[in-house]
Design a protein around this motif. Structure first.
Motif, short mmCIF file in Angstrom:
data_model
loop_
_atom_site.label_atom_id
_atom_site.label_comp_id
_atom_site.label_asym_id
_atom_site.label_seq_id
_atom_site.Cartn_x
_atom_site.Cartn_y
_atom_site.Cartn_z
N ASN A 14 0.82 -1.22 0.00
CA ASN A 14 0.00 0.00 0.00
C ASN A 14 0.85 1.27 0.00
OD1 ASN A 14 -2.49 -1.39 0.08
ND2 ASN A 14 -2.26 -1.70 2.29
N ARG A 15 2.11 1.14 -0.34
CA ARG A 15 3.03 2.28 -0.28
C ARG A 15 3.32 2.82 -1.69
NH1 ARG A 15 8.05 -0.16 2.69
NH2 ARG A 15 8.89 1.92 2.19
N PHE A 16 3.36 4.14 -1.78
CA PHE A 16 3.72 4.83 -3.02
C PHE A 16 5.13 5.37 -2.82
CE2 PHE A 16 2.29 8.51 -6.05
CZ PHE A 16 3.20 8.07 -6.99
N ILE A 17 6.12 4.69 -3.38
CA ILE A 17 7.52 4.95 -3.05
C ILE A 17 7.99 6.33 -3.52
CG2 ILE A 17 9.87 4.07 -3.21
CD1 ILE A 17 7.81 2.30 -1.69
N ASN A 18 7.59 6.75 -4.70
CA ASN A 18 7.97 8.08 -5.19
C ASN A 18 7.53 9.15 -4.20
OD1 ASN A 18 7.20 6.10 -7.30
ND2 ASN A 18 8.06 7.60 -8.73
N LYS A 19 6.31 8.99 -3.71
CA LYS A 19 5.75 9.96 -2.77
C LYS A 19 6.47 9.93 -1.43
CE LYS A 19 1.31 11.38 -0.75
NZ LYS A 19 -0.13 11.03 -0.64
N GLU A 20 6.80 8.73 -0.95
CA GLU A 20 7.48 8.61 0.34
C GLU A 20 8.83 9.33 0.34
OE1 GLU A 20 7.86 4.67 1.83
OE2 GLU A 20 5.70 4.30 1.91
N LEU A 21 9.57 9.20 -0.75
CA LEU A 21 10.87 9.87 -0.83
C LEU A 21 10.71 11.39 -0.77
CD1 LEU A 21 12.43 7.48 -3.45
CD2 LEU A 21 13.52 8.07 -1.28
N LEU A 22 9.66 11.91 -1.38
CA LEU A 22 9.38 13.34 -1.30
C LEU A 22 8.95 13.73 0.11
CD1 LEU A 22 7.43 13.88 -4.64
CD2 LEU A 22 9.66 14.86 -4.08
N GLU A 23 8.09 12.93 0.71
CA GLU A 23 7.58 13.24 2.05
C GLU A 23 8.69 13.29 3.09
OE1 GLU A 23 3.06 11.33 1.97
OE2 GLU A 23 4.78 10.05 2.44
N GLU A 24 9.71 12.47 2.91
CA GLU A 24 10.80 12.42 3.89
C GLU A 24 11.93 13.39 3.57
OE1 GLU A 24 12.02 8.43 4.79
OE2 GLU A 24 9.96 7.67 4.69
N GLY A 25 11.73 14.21 2.54
CA GLY A 25 12.75 15.20 2.20
C GLY A 25 14.00 14.59 1.59
N LEU A 26 13.86 13.45 0.95
CA LEU A 26 15.00 12.78 0.34
C LEU A 26 15.02 12.94 -1.18
CD1 LEU A 26 14.99 9.50 2.47
CD2 LEU A 26 16.39 11.56 2.78
N ALA A 27 14.11 13.76 -1.70
CA ALA A 27 14.03 14.01 -3.14
C ALA A 27 13.30 15.32 -3.36
CB ALA A 27 13.29 12.87 -3.84
N ASN A 28 13.53 15.91 -4.53
CA ASN A 28 12.72 17.05 -4.94
C ASN A 28 11.91 16.66 -6.17
OD1 ASN A 28 15.74 17.83 -6.11
ND2 ASN A 28 14.13 18.28 -7.60
N LEU A 29 10.83 17.37 -6.38
CA LEU A 29 9.97 17.11 -7.54
C LEU A 29 10.75 17.42 -8.81
CD1 LEU A 29 6.95 16.25 -7.64
CD2 LEU A 29 6.41 18.64 -8.15
N TYR A 30 10.55 16.60 -9.85
CA TYR A 30 11.37 16.73 -11.05
C TYR A 30 10.60 16.28 -12.29
CZ TYR A 30 15.33 15.83 -14.23
OH TYR A 30 16.19 15.82 -15.30
N LEU B 129 2.03 14.54 -5.54
CA LEU B 129 3.47 14.62 -5.31
C LEU B 129 3.90 16.04 -4.97
CD1 LEU B 129 4.74 12.17 -8.08
CD2 LEU B 129 4.48 11.75 -5.63
N LYS B 130 3.24 17.03 -5.56
CA LYS B 130 3.53 18.42 -5.20
C LYS B 130 3.21 18.67 -3.73
CE LYS B 130 3.18 21.17 -9.44
NZ LYS B 130 2.38 22.21 -10.16
N LYS B 131 2.09 18.13 -3.28
CA LYS B 131 1.69 18.30 -1.88
C LYS B 131 2.70 17.63 -0.95
CE LYS B 131 -3.30 18.68 -2.66
NZ LYS B 131 -4.63 18.03 -2.45
N ALA B 132 3.19 16.47 -1.36
CA ALA B 132 4.17 15.75 -0.53
C ALA B 132 5.45 16.56 -0.39
CB ALA B 132 4.47 14.38 -1.16
N GLU B 133 5.92 17.13 -1.50
CA GLU B 133 7.14 17.94 -1.44
C GLU B 133 6.91 19.21 -0.61
OE1 GLU B 133 10.22 19.41 -4.76
OE2 GLU B 133 8.45 20.68 -4.54
N GLU B 134 5.77 19.84 -0.81
CA GLU B 134 5.47 21.07 -0.07
C GLU B 134 5.45 20.80 1.44
OE1 GLU B 134 1.85 24.36 0.29
OE2 GLU B 134 1.95 23.00 -1.43
#
Length: 235
Positions: A108-124, A135-140
Motif C-alpha cells: 500500500n506504499r507509493f515509493i515516489n511519494k514517500e521519498l518526497l515526504e521524507e525530504g530525500l528528493a525534490n519534484l522533477y 506529489l507536489k503536496k508531498a514535497e510542499e
C-alpha cells in the motif's frame, strides 16, 4: 474532390491517434496497467535494477553520489531490494539512458511519494503527469517541515546570498552577496547541474551555464552550504 478526401482522411487519422493517446490518460481507463517486477537492487535513491533493465522513478530527483542525503535516499529505496514491486508508466516509456520511467508501489506504499515526504528528493519533470498534484503536496509538506534536503542552513551565510536574476533561455543567473564577508555555496537546478559559488562581501556576479541546464519554461534554483543544507530557494 480527391484532395479534399485525402485531407479529410488525414484529419481523421490525427484525431484517432490523439484520442488513443489522451483518452486513457483523461479517463484513467486502460492506459497503462501496473507491471510486477522483482527489484534486484537500488542503484541510488531514484533508480533500481531489474532483470528486464533499470527503472528510474518518475517525478522525483534524489541527491547524487557524494552529495548530502544521497546515502539516506539510497538506503530508503534499498529497503525493497529483492522484493516484488508494482511499476506504472505514464507519458514516456524510457529516458535517454534507456531506463524505464515509472511510478513505484509496494503493497500500500507509493515509493515516489514517500521519498518526497521524507525530504530525500525534490519534484522533477512532473508537469502533466498522473500523480502531479499528490506529489507536489508531498514535497510542499516536507519543505514546510524542513525535512532532509529542505533543512535550512544556520551558517553565517544563511541570509547573505540572493538570486538577483535567472535567465533560463539565455542560460545564466546573477547572484549577490548582501553581507560584508565572503561566502561559498553550491547552486543547482531541480535536476543535477551544479555550480560552485564563491562571492566576496558585497559582490554581485553573473554565472553562465555550459550547455542546456535551465528549463526554458521556468526552473527552480537551490543554494546549499557545504553540509547540503538549504541557504536559498527560488521557484
Amino acid at each position: 474532390m480527391k484532395i479534399k478526401r485525402i485531407l479529410a482522411f488525414i484529419a481523421v487519422i490525427i484525431i484517432v491517434v490523439n484520442l488513443a493517446y489522451y483518452y486513457p490518460r483523461l479517463t484513467g481507463k486502460g492506459a497503462y496497467e501496473p507491471e510486477t517486477v522483482n527489484m534486484a537492487r537500488a542503484i541510488d535513491g531514484d533508480t533500481f535494477e531489474t532483470k528486464a533493465g533499470d527503472v528510474r522513478l518518475l517525478c522525483i530527483n534524489t541527491p547524487e553520489r557524494n552529495k548530502p542525503f544521497y546515502t539516506e535516499a539510497k538506503i530508503k529505496l534499498a529497503e525493497l531490494d529483492g522484493k516484488e514491486v508494482q511499476i506504472l508508466r505514464d507519458r514516456d516509456d524510457q529516458d535517454q539512458y534507456n531506463r524505464k520511467l515509472r511510478f513505484v508501489f509496494y503493497k500500500n506504499r507509493f515509493i515516489n511519494k514517500e521519498l518526497l515526504e521524507e525530504g530525500l528528493a525534490n519534484l522533477y519533470m512532473c508537469q502533466g503527469l498522473r500523480y502531479e498534484v499528490d506529489l507536489k503536496k508531498a514535497e510542499e509538506q516536507a519543505r514546510e517541515q524542513g525535512k532532509g534536503i529542505w533543512k535550512k542552513s544556520t551558517s553565517k551565510c544563511a541570509d547573505c546570498l540572493k538570486l538577483v536574476k535567472l535567465e533560463p533561455v539565455l542560460e545564466y543567473f546573477i547572484l549577490k552577496n548582501r553581507c560584508d564577508f565572503g561566502c561559498e555555496a553550491d547552486a543547482k537546478d531541480e535536476g543535477n547541474h551544479f555550480f560552485a559559488i564563491e562571492l566576496a562581501g558585497g559582490e554581485e556576479k553573473v554565472f553562465e551555464s555550459r550547455g542546456n541546464v535551465w528549463n526554458d519554461g521556468g526552473d527552480r534554483f537551490f543554494l546549499r552550504d557545504d553540509d547540503g543544507l538549504l541557504l536559498y530557494y527560488s521557484y
